[in-house]
Design an enzyme around this catalytic site. Sequence first.
Site, PDB file in Angstrom:
ATOM      1  N   HIS A 174       0.671  -1.066  -0.367  1.00 36.61           N
ATOM      2  CA  HIS A 174       0.231  -0.022  -0.301  1.00 36.61           C
ATOM      3  C   HIS A 174       0.811   1.625  -0.369  1.00 36.61           C
ATOM      4  O   HIS A 174       0.574   2.153  -0.317  1.00 36.61           O
ATOM      5  CB  HIS A 174      -1.056  -0.008   0.857  1.00 36.61           C
ATOM      6  CG  HIS A 174       0.059   0.354   2.420  1.00 36.61           C
ATOM      7  ND1 HIS A 174       0.279  -0.654   3.193  1.00 36.61           N
ATOM      8  CD2 HIS A 174       0.040   0.779   2.742  1.00 36.61           C
ATOM      9  CE1 HIS A 174       0.677  -0.550   3.996  1.00 36.61           C
ATOM     10  NE2 HIS A 174       0.788   1.294   4.301  1.00 36.61           N
ATOM     11  N   ASP A 239     -10.908  -7.261   2.375  1.00 37.49           N
ATOM     12  CA  ASP A 239     -11.330  -8.725   1.194  1.00 37.49           C
ATOM     13  C   ASP A 239      -9.638  -9.449   1.836  1.00 37.49           C
ATOM     14  O   ASP A 239      -9.828  -9.749   2.908  1.00 37.49           O
ATOM     15  CB  ASP A 239     -11.589  -8.252  -0.180  1.00 37.49           C
ATOM     16  CG  ASP A 239     -11.824  -9.029  -1.008  1.00 37.49           C
ATOM     17  OD1 ASP A 239     -11.591  -9.256  -1.989  1.00 37.49           O
ATOM     18  OD2 ASP A 239     -12.409 -10.517   0.093  1.00 37.49           O
ATOM     19  N   SER A 315       4.582   1.968   8.445  1.00 36.89           N
ATOM     20  CA  SER A 315       4.052   0.722   7.205  1.00 36.89           C
ATOM     21  C   SER A 315       4.906   0.447   6.682  1.00 36.89           C
ATOM     22  O   SER A 315       5.851   1.206   6.069  1.00 36.89           O
ATOM     23  CB  SER A 315       2.827   1.785   6.594  1.00 36.89           C
ATOM     24  OG  SER A 315       2.012   1.209   7.301  1.00 36.89           O
TER      25      SER A 315
END
Length: 382
Positions: A174, A239, A315
């Site tokens: 991401h 998901d 992250s």
Amino acid sequence: MAGIPGLFILLLLLCVFREVSPYSSPWKPTWPAYRLPVVLPQSTLNLAKPDFDAKAKLEVSSSCGPQCHKGTPLPTYEEAKQYLSYETLYANGSRTETQVGIYILSNAEGRARSRDSEAAGKSRRKRQIYGYDGRFSIFGKDFLLNYPFSTSVKLSTGCTGTLVAEKHVLTAAHCIHDGKTYVKGTQKLRVGFLKPKYKDGGRGDNSSSPTMPDKMKFQWIRVKRTHVPKGWIKGNANDIGMDYDYALLELKKPHKRKFMKIGVSPPAKQLPGGRIHFSGYDNDRPGNLVYRFCDVKDETYDLLYQRCDAQPGASGSGVYVRMWKRPQQKWERKIIGIFSGHQWVDMNGSPQDFNVAVRITPLKYAQICYWIKGNYLDCREG
């Protein structure tokens, strides 16, 4: 493959991915050995250049917790191949998609097809601090420039990465791709290395007094290409995508620092003290490298749930542990996961929040190792 009973598939998975030597000493936690699969490219297609218009996100959120992920049906063999296929972005903006095959190599049976049991909001709090802030800012070049802290690097998109080879950096998907398209600035993506900032003429000063570093600064190296699994691109954080939130960056030139090897993530109960460690560039402490460690609270096959204090910017940090390497008779740190982000989890009707790391499973290890080495024969030990 679709007609093979699910029970047979499950038994095949347990056979393929069992530990080969589960030896563990109570006083010396030992890296387990695994029988590893092989992930090989089958075909490559050219794709149109992306727009690079996604907004950079320093965090990713999901409301699907451990029970949600544990309840997700196992993917079919074809789905596993689809998720592990990958997209490659080059510095000139061109892009390719590579389809892969999954194989199991054994001395008695040769190649056999297999697959991995890869499985799969609410607004995120601005602070992911649980009680007392347990993070440590690392100061001084004697620490910052030495292993393992020296393996942490900063991405120009704002995330963290970890050096895993002479020219490769592991990070979160991401940080460069939002699941639909590439983040703005990815085409000119750079990786920053902390270096001492010298005063009084720097290294070239011929004065008799020693040159003293004033403060640290980033030295940047451009990225040559990136790899992102299709499981992330086709999925999303709510998901299956969270399981595939990882990416590999190849630099245009070697970084000349010691790097940290990747390894297959052992079960949490086999981790020393049940703990994990990682360092990152949290955005609430600009310019500082921030280290932390904490206990693993829960796990699925693909994810580790923990409450390590963290802020956006961390992250992509490599999650590592230190265990005994029996063949070499030495202690060794390995990256077993990639810090991804934050999740709200419904625990018995009460919402709780965790920070989440993506585990390096046998198939993910085989894929990432092949990206690095380019030869599956060099990826037989995890």
